[in-house]
Design an enzyme around this catalytic site. Structure first.
Site, PDB file in Angstrom:
ATOM      1  N   ASN A 146       1.187   6.091 -12.862  1.00  0.00           N
ATOM      2  CA  ASN A 146       2.374   6.155 -11.926  1.00  0.00           C
ATOM      3  C   ASN A 146       3.485   5.032 -12.191  1.00  0.00           C
ATOM      4  O   ASN A 146       4.245   4.646 -11.243  1.00  0.00           O
ATOM      5  CB  ASN A 146       1.887   5.917 -10.213  1.00  0.00           C
ATOM      6  CG  ASN A 146       1.133   4.554 -10.168  1.00  0.00           C
ATOM      7  OD1 ASN A 146       1.155   3.762 -10.961  1.00  0.00           O
ATOM      8  ND2 ASN A 146       0.301   4.425  -8.858  1.00  0.00           N
ATOM      9  N   ARG A 284       3.368  -6.800  -5.922  1.00  0.00           N
ATOM     10  CA  ARG A 284       2.630  -7.280  -4.907  1.00  0.00           C
ATOM     11  C   ARG A 284       3.363  -7.926  -4.021  1.00  0.00           C
ATOM     12  O   ARG A 284       3.825  -9.027  -4.468  1.00  0.00           O
ATOM     13  CB  ARG A 284       1.067  -7.736  -5.520  1.00  0.00           C
ATOM     14  CG  ARG A 284       0.415  -6.665  -6.089  1.00  0.00           C
ATOM     15  CD  ARG A 284      -0.273  -5.588  -5.187  1.00  0.00           C
ATOM     16  NE  ARG A 284      -0.978  -4.539  -5.795  1.00  0.00           N
ATOM     17  CZ  ARG A 284      -0.839  -3.374  -6.447  1.00  0.00           C
ATOM     18  NH1 ARG A 284       0.617  -3.120  -6.357  1.00  0.00           N
ATOM     19  NH2 ARG A 284      -1.465  -2.635  -6.888  1.00  0.00           N
ATOM     20  N   GLN A 313      -2.236  -4.977   3.502  1.00  0.00           N
ATOM     21  CA  GLN A 313      -1.779  -3.788   3.695  1.00  0.00           C
ATOM     22  C   GLN A 313      -2.748  -2.880   4.311  1.00  0.00           C
ATOM     23  O   GLN A 313      -4.025  -2.988   3.815  1.00  0.00           O
ATOM     24  CB  GLN A 313      -1.273  -3.027   2.299  1.00  0.00           C
ATOM     25  CG  GLN A 313      -0.124  -3.662   1.748  1.00  0.00           C
ATOM     26  CD  GLN A 313       0.239  -3.118   0.569  1.00  0.00           C
ATOM     27  OE1 GLN A 313       1.437  -3.174  -0.004  1.00  0.00           O
ATOM     28  NE2 GLN A 313      -0.407  -2.014  -0.221  1.00  0.00           N
ATOM     29  N   HIS A 332       4.034   1.062   1.349  1.00  0.00           N
ATOM     30  CA  HIS A 332       3.556   1.364  -0.216  1.00  0.00           C
ATOM     31  C   HIS A 332       3.791   2.521  -0.594  1.00  0.00           C
ATOM     32  O   HIS A 332       2.492   3.254  -0.873  1.00  0.00           O
ATOM     33  CB  HIS A 332       2.104   0.560  -0.531  1.00  0.00           C
ATOM     34  CG  HIS A 332       2.186   0.128  -1.892  1.00  0.00           C
ATOM     35  ND1 HIS A 332       1.073  -0.689  -2.320  1.00  0.00           N
ATOM     36  CD2 HIS A 332       2.639   0.438  -2.958  1.00  0.00           C
ATOM     37  CE1 HIS A 332       1.165  -0.766  -3.901  1.00  0.00           C
ATOM     38  NE2 HIS A 332       2.206  -0.072  -4.044  1.00  0.00           N
TER      39      HIS A 332
END
Length: 398
Positions: A146, A284, A313, A332
């Site tokens: 990705n 991050r 998260q 995210h």
């Protein structure tokens, strides 16, 4: 074997009955020539929602036909979570960066059967890598699956923040038409100096995509790019991150999280940036100091901050980044488009096939192997852990 898979929740209205596109473009290789995941077969239709609980990464049929047990949950935070209870006798754990199951040392040491931790995506900082090394748990991820998805998200965020798209859209959506309100914070990106912290697969792709906008491009990386690439993109290399941020109007963060990068963008470094610069973070959340970012937006040292990464998260509902001024945060999502899900689901199956058949896993996928950093991990990470504080995720209320 028992495989524990931690995925994000299904859509609130249930799984889609249809999708906007009937098929995905066919890709065979990544920009560097590496082939896309090559499992022997898949049991899903590319373009479906695979990253949530009901999507199951398309793995259930494959695993159960082989006689394995698959446990899937989104309940991941706290000692009483399903994931914390199920990992005790799991052989393999699969998690995503978007809804990370924080594999702390405590959990790893309780999971005496654990042999393999798979990141369905890229970025394995939610695993205590030092504890994985100490306990001979291999860690792998679907490298490159990705990266382009994230780089597209970066370009979207740069343009949205500099042009102040969020504000303009809100005015139109609310029935307004005040042009002065809509453009008082809007600029052209043309001619701006744009720099990336790390120029790996994501950072370099973002630079390539910004080149046609007639911008000046900069980068800092502990691995310098070949001279041919620097000439092709007219790139300026900086020996230090301080040197780069001092001259850039837009800075995008694309380095992994590990002890050397944790809290990199603190009050001191942000103070060395050009006044009014924009900061984009799809790497991050913990690379940036939470309070320092919010304070810089309030003071005007930063004109905008956009990212889709938080720490932990999911972010607690009272996380200051939810309410700070001039932000463009998303959950995210940059690396979990429906296109990306097809690649990381296929990559996860490829890894499992190799693991079950005792066939070597691609070197590019390796983060930790046989008690040491390996493959992509040896190139990008340093020893240690960045999982401390992750228990705060338990404060998120749906």
């Amino acid at each position: 074997m028992k495989i524990l898979c931690v995925l994000y929740d299904d859509p609130k209205d249930g799984m889609p009955k249809n999708y906007p596109l009937s098929e995905l473009p066919e890709l065979k290789k990544y920009p560097d020539g590496m082939t896309l995941p090559t499992p022997k077969a898949i049991d899903f239709t590319p373009g479906e929602l695979l990253g949530c609980v009901s999507g199951e990464l398309g793995l259930r049929k494959f695993l159960e036909e082989r006689g394995h047990t698959l446990v899937i949950t989104s309940d991941k935070d706290g000692d009483n979570s399903v994931a914390a209870k199920e990992i005790v006798d799991a052989d393999v754990v699969i998690s995503q960066p978007f809804w990370p199951f924080y594999l702390t040392r405590e959990l790893i040491e309780k999971a005496r059967n654990l042999k393999l931790a798979i990141t369905a995506g890229i970025g394995s900082d939610h695993v205590d890598l030092q504890a994985a090394m100490d306990n001979k748990v291999d860690v792998v991820e679907v490298t490159y699956c990705n990266s382009i998805s994230v780089s597209e998200h970066i370009v979207m965020m740069i343009l949205s923040m500099v042009r102040d798209y969020h504000n303009q859209h809100a005015i139109a959506k609310s029935g307004g038409w005040n042009i002065a309100d809509a453009v008082q914070r809007s600029y052209d990106v043309e001619g701006m100096h744009i720099g990336t912290v790390a120029a790996g697969r994501i950072g370099l792709s973002a630079l390539r995509k910004m080149k046609p906008f007639e911008t000046h491009l900069h980068y800092f990386d502990r691995h310098r790019l070949p001279e041919s690439i620097e000439k092709e993109l007219d790139l300026t290399f900086h020996e230090s991150v301080e040197s780069m941020v001092a001259v850039c109007d837009v800075v995008t963060i694309n380095c992994p999280l590990h002890p050397e990068t944790e809290n990199m963008f603190d009050k001191e470094l942000i103070g060395k940036m050009k006044k009014g610069a924009y900061l984009i973070n799809t790497a991050r959340g913990k690379i940036c100091n939470r309070e320092a970012i919010a304070d810089a937006l309030k003071s005007g040292q930063l004109s905008g901050y956009a990212g889709d990464v938080w720490f932990p998260q999911p972010a607690p509902n009272d996380h200051v980044w939810r309410t700070m001024p001039n932000h463009g945060m998303t959950p995210h999502t940059s690396g979990t488009s429906l296109s990306a899900q097809a690649r990381y689901a296929a990559g996860t199956r490829e890894i499992l096939e190799c693991f079950f058949d005792d066939v070597p896993i691609r070197a590019q996928y390796l983060i930790v192997q046989n008690g040491e950093l390996a493959g992509a991990g040896a190139h990008s990470y340093s020893k240690g852990t960045a999982t401390s504080g992750s228990e705060e995720a338990e404060r998120y209320k749906k």
